[in-house]
Motif scaffolding. Structure first.
Motif, mmCIF file in Angstrom:
data_model
loop_
_atom_site.group_PDB
_atom_site.id
_atom_site.type_symbol
_atom_site.label_atom_id
_atom_site.label_comp_id
_atom_site.label_asym_id
_atom_site.label_seq_id
_atom_site.Cartn_x
_atom_site.Cartn_y
_atom_site.Cartn_z
ATOM 1 N N TYR A 86 68.291 -33.341 33.575
ATOM 2 C CA TYR A 86 67.302 -32.709 32.208
ATOM 3 C C TYR A 86 67.661 -31.396 32.357
ATOM 4 O O TYR A 86 66.926 -30.490 31.854
ATOM 5 N N ASP A 87 68.178 -30.666 33.977
ATOM 6 C CA ASP A 87 68.602 -29.487 34.095
ATOM 7 C C ASP A 87 69.471 -28.572 33.061
ATOM 8 O O ASP A 87 69.492 -27.853 32.783
ATOM 9 N N THR A 88 70.473 -29.595 33.398
ATOM 10 C CA THR A 88 71.226 -29.187 32.654
ATOM 11 C C THR A 88 71.272 -29.029 31.571
ATOM 12 O O THR A 88 72.123 -28.238 30.379
ATOM 13 N N ALA A 89 70.680 -29.803 30.560
ATOM 14 C CA ALA A 89 70.258 -30.009 29.285
ATOM 15 C C ALA A 89 69.329 -28.829 29.051
ATOM 16 O O ALA A 89 69.351 -28.616 27.614
ATOM 17 N N ILE A 90 68.453 -28.562 29.665
ATOM 18 C CA ILE A 90 67.510 -27.554 29.067
ATOM 19 C C ILE A 90 68.817 -25.827 29.424
ATOM 20 O O ILE A 90 68.750 -25.642 28.303
ATOM 21 N N VAL A 91 68.973 -26.264 30.614
ATOM 22 C CA VAL A 91 70.209 -24.430 30.678
ATOM 23 C C VAL A 91 71.330 -24.766 29.585
ATOM 24 O O VAL A 91 71.902 -23.569 28.864
ATOM 25 N N ILE A 92 72.423 -26.251 29.768
ATOM 26 C CA ILE A 92 73.932 -26.078 28.953
ATOM 27 C C ILE A 92 73.665 -25.684 27.438
ATOM 28 O O ILE A 92 73.721 -25.420 26.734
ATOM 29 N N GLU A 93 71.828 -26.533 26.786
ATOM 30 C CA GLU A 93 71.481 -27.479 25.440
ATOM 31 C C GLU A 93 70.637 -26.472 25.088
ATOM 32 O O GLU A 93 70.210 -26.856 24.017
ATOM 33 N N ASN A 94 69.875 -25.489 25.919
ATOM 34 C CA ASN A 94 68.809 -25.139 25.465
ATOM 35 C C ASN A 94 67.567 -26.419 24.333
ATOM 36 O O ASN A 94 67.045 -25.993 24.543
ATOM 37 N N LYS A 95 67.248 -27.184 25.506
ATOM 38 C CA LYS A 95 66.445 -28.148 25.480
ATOM 39 C C LYS A 95 65.219 -27.912 25.449
ATOM 40 O O LYS A 95 64.981 -27.636 26.872
ATOM 41 N N SER A 96 64.555 -28.311 24.617
ATOM 42 C CA SER A 96 62.791 -28.205 25.115
ATOM 43 C C SER A 96 62.577 -29.317 26.682
ATOM 44 O O SER A 96 63.596 -30.208 27.076
ATOM 45 N N ARG A 108 60.592 -23.662 31.546
ATOM 46 C CA ARG A 108 60.749 -24.720 31.153
ATOM 47 C C ARG A 108 61.407 -25.165 32.339
ATOM 48 O O ARG A 108 61.373 -27.406 32.143
ATOM 49 N N LEU A 109 61.919 -24.823 33.115
ATOM 50 C CA LEU A 109 62.794 -25.615 34.718
ATOM 51 C C LEU A 109 61.882 -25.591 35.254
ATOM 52 O O LEU A 109 61.698 -26.867 35.679
ATOM 53 N N LEU A 110 61.033 -25.140 35.026
ATOM 54 C CA LEU A 110 59.534 -25.322 36.083
ATOM 55 C C LEU A 110 58.543 -26.641 35.982
ATOM 56 O O LEU A 110 58.765 -27.659 36.724
ATOM 57 N N LEU A 111 58.193 -26.474 34.172
ATOM 58 C CA LEU A 111 57.874 -28.082 34.110
ATOM 59 C C LEU A 111 58.461 -29.204 34.240
ATOM 60 O O LEU A 111 58.190 -29.828 34.814
ATOM 61 N N ALA A 112 59.363 -29.054 33.818
ATOM 62 C CA ALA A 112 60.269 -30.490 34.011
ATOM 63 C C ALA A 112 60.772 -30.683 35.362
ATOM 64 O O ALA A 112 61.018 -32.237 35.846
ATOM 65 N N SER A 113 60.913 -30.081 36.145
ATOM 66 C CA SER A 113 61.122 -30.002 37.737
ATOM 67 C C SER A 113 59.521 -31.001 38.171
ATOM 68 O O SER A 113 59.484 -31.794 38.804
ATOM 69 N N MET A 114 58.387 -30.085 37.936
ATOM 70 C CA MET A 114 57.347 -31.044 38.140
ATOM 71 C C MET A 114 56.877 -32.628 37.629
ATOM 72 O O MET A 114 56.682 -33.346 38.080
ATOM 73 N N LEU A 115 57.803 -32.452 37.092
ATOM 74 C CA LEU A 115 57.701 -33.803 35.394
ATOM 75 C C LEU A 115 58.745 -34.532 36.447
ATOM 76 O O LEU A 115 58.641 -36.388 35.906
ATOM 77 N N PHE A 129 70.358 -13.969 36.172
ATOM 78 C CA PHE A 129 69.353 -13.072 36.476
ATOM 79 C C PHE A 129 68.648 -13.210 34.550
ATOM 80 O O PHE A 129 67.566 -14.186 34.459
ATOM 81 N N THR A 130 70.150 -13.374 34.155
ATOM 82 C CA THR A 130 69.502 -13.500 32.637
ATOM 83 C C THR A 130 69.478 -15.126 32.506
ATOM 84 O O THR A 130 68.648 -15.761 31.501
ATOM 85 N N ALA A 131 69.896 -16.035 32.316
ATOM 86 C CA ALA A 131 70.359 -17.127 32.824
ATOM 87 C C ALA A 131 68.744 -17.852 33.370
ATOM 88 O O ALA A 131 68.438 -18.626 32.549
ATOM 89 N N ALA A 132 68.802 -16.946 34.598
ATOM 90 C CA ALA A 132 67.184 -17.736 35.218
ATOM 91 C C ALA A 132 66.692 -16.971 34.906
ATOM 92 O O ALA A 132 64.950 -18.797 34.519
ATOM 93 N N ARG A 133 65.923 -16.335 34.374
ATOM 94 C CA ARG A 133 64.279 -15.643 33.439
ATOM 95 C C ARG A 133 64.372 -16.474 32.431
ATOM 96 O O ARG A 133 63.732 -16.880 31.810
ATOM 97 N N THR A 134 65.796 -16.323 31.648
ATOM 98 C CA THR A 134 65.099 -16.932 30.229
ATOM 99 C C THR A 134 64.532 -19.074 30.202
ATOM 100 O O THR A 134 64.117 -19.002 29.156
ATOM 101 N N HIS A 135 65.620 -19.393 31.188
ATOM 102 C CA HIS A 135 65.082 -20.862 31.477
ATOM 103 C C HIS A 135 64.029 -21.306 32.669
ATOM 104 O O HIS A 135 63.781 -22.655 32.613
ATOM 105 N N TYR A 136 63.782 -20.526 33.384
ATOM 106 C CA TYR A 136 62.631 -20.685 34.004
ATOM 107 C C TYR A 136 61.571 -21.227 33.940
ATOM 108 O O TYR A 136 61.422 -22.335 34.954
ATOM 109 N N LEU A 192 73.823 -22.824 37.673
ATOM 110 C CA LEU A 192 73.450 -23.108 36.242
ATOM 111 C C LEU A 192 74.347 -23.055 34.831
ATOM 112 O O LEU A 192 75.332 -22.914 34.127
ATOM 113 N N GLY A 193 73.569 -21.929 34.536
ATOM 114 C CA GLY A 193 74.353 -20.806 33.565
ATOM 115 C C GLY A 193 75.232 -19.899 34.272
ATOM 116 O O GLY A 193 76.290 -19.785 32.960
#
Length: 269
Positions: free
Chosen positions: A158-168, A92-99, A83-90, A65-66
């Motif tokens: 939820y995933d694009t909001a995290i990556v594109i807008e850097n949301k919690s 939050r994306l893991l927790l959000a995916s579980m949620l 890889f930069t985007a993957a490490r930065t958001h990993y 997405l990044g």
């Protein structure tokens, strides 16, 4: 129209940045790991590989997405950016995916209990009117299915909001719900078109699933495909790669156009 523009954006970005196919290949190959046990006949190893893929997937989707974002913006995409985007958001994306999974399964289970109660009621009227009981059961099933799809539609970004807008994590789900609620007709139309078109590329994978059923392919399909597993598997990887890459680039482009046309959501206090 925002939907048509998003599909055009996805094609333009992919044509200018074929590096996106590398991330798509990771997903295409990873999605086929569930069939490893049918090739090596070691279910425990297959289960371990599948579990590892579930943990790795948020890393891959975050990087993709990044990378898709910079490609859509007209910036040259690269594996370094991936890889930069993957490490930065990993995380939050893991927790959000579980949620996300908990929300969907929680909805399915909760509505399933309600449907079970309604089903008992339908059985009670069966001796009186069998057709009414049958219709009531079908309606209950449809309500259950539609309700799950509605929940998925409202929280899908939820995933694009995290990556594109850097949301919690919580802000990402809130942002998705607000966007869908404010653009319900557009999002519903996009979601239907996106899912329908993307599933065309997954036909080989669905055929593979049919071939691996206990019933056997000849019992499921009216004709014998005559396609061996070792041939259908790479075909599925290739088409899944292309399908995932293009349609998730479109998904990213649609979200970017959606937030550009919508007021920014305030951060929760």
């Amino acid at each position: 129209m925002i939907i048509v523009s998003a599909f055009n954006d996805g094609f333009t970005a992919l044509r200018a940045n074929p590096i996106l196919l590398v991330a798509g290949l990771l997903v295409g190959a990873g999605s086929q790991l569930q069939y490893v046990d049918h090739l090596i006949e070691q279910p425990l190893l297959s289960a371990g590989v599948s579990l590892a893929w579930l943990i790795v997937f948020p890393f891959v989707i975050g990087g993709f997405l990044g990378t898709a974002r910079v490609a859509i913006d007209g910036t040259d995409a690269s594996l370094t950016h991936f890889f930069t985007a993957a490490r930065t958001h990993y995380l939050r994306l893991l927790l959000a995916s579980m949620l996300f999974v908990l929300l969907v399964f929680g909805t399915a289970i909760g509505l399933g209990v309600i449907g079970f109660v309604l089903g008992i009621g339908a059985m009670a009227i069966a001796p009186i009117n069998e057709m009414a009981a049958f219709v009531a059961g079908i309606i209950s099933l449809l309500i259950w299915l539609v309700s799950i799809l509605v929940v998925m539609m409202f929280v899908q970004f939820y995933d694009t909001a995290i990556v594109i807008e850097n949301k919690s994590v919580t802000a990402a789900f809130q942002r998705s719900i607000r966007l869908v609620r404010s653009n319900l007709r557009s999002v519903a139309g996009f979601s239907l078109a996106w899912v329908a078109l993307m599933n065309v590329f997954f036909i080989p994978e669905y055929l593979l699933q049919l071939m691996l059923t206990d019933a056997g392919p000849d019992d499921v399909l009216p004709i014998d495909l005559g396609i061996p597993l070792v041939v259908l598997l790479p075909i599925g990887i290739v088409l899944t790669t292309v399908g995932f890459t293009y349609f998730h680039t479109v998904y990213t482009a649609y979200y970017m156009r959606l937030i550009a046309a919508s007021p920014a959501a305030p951060e929760p206090t």
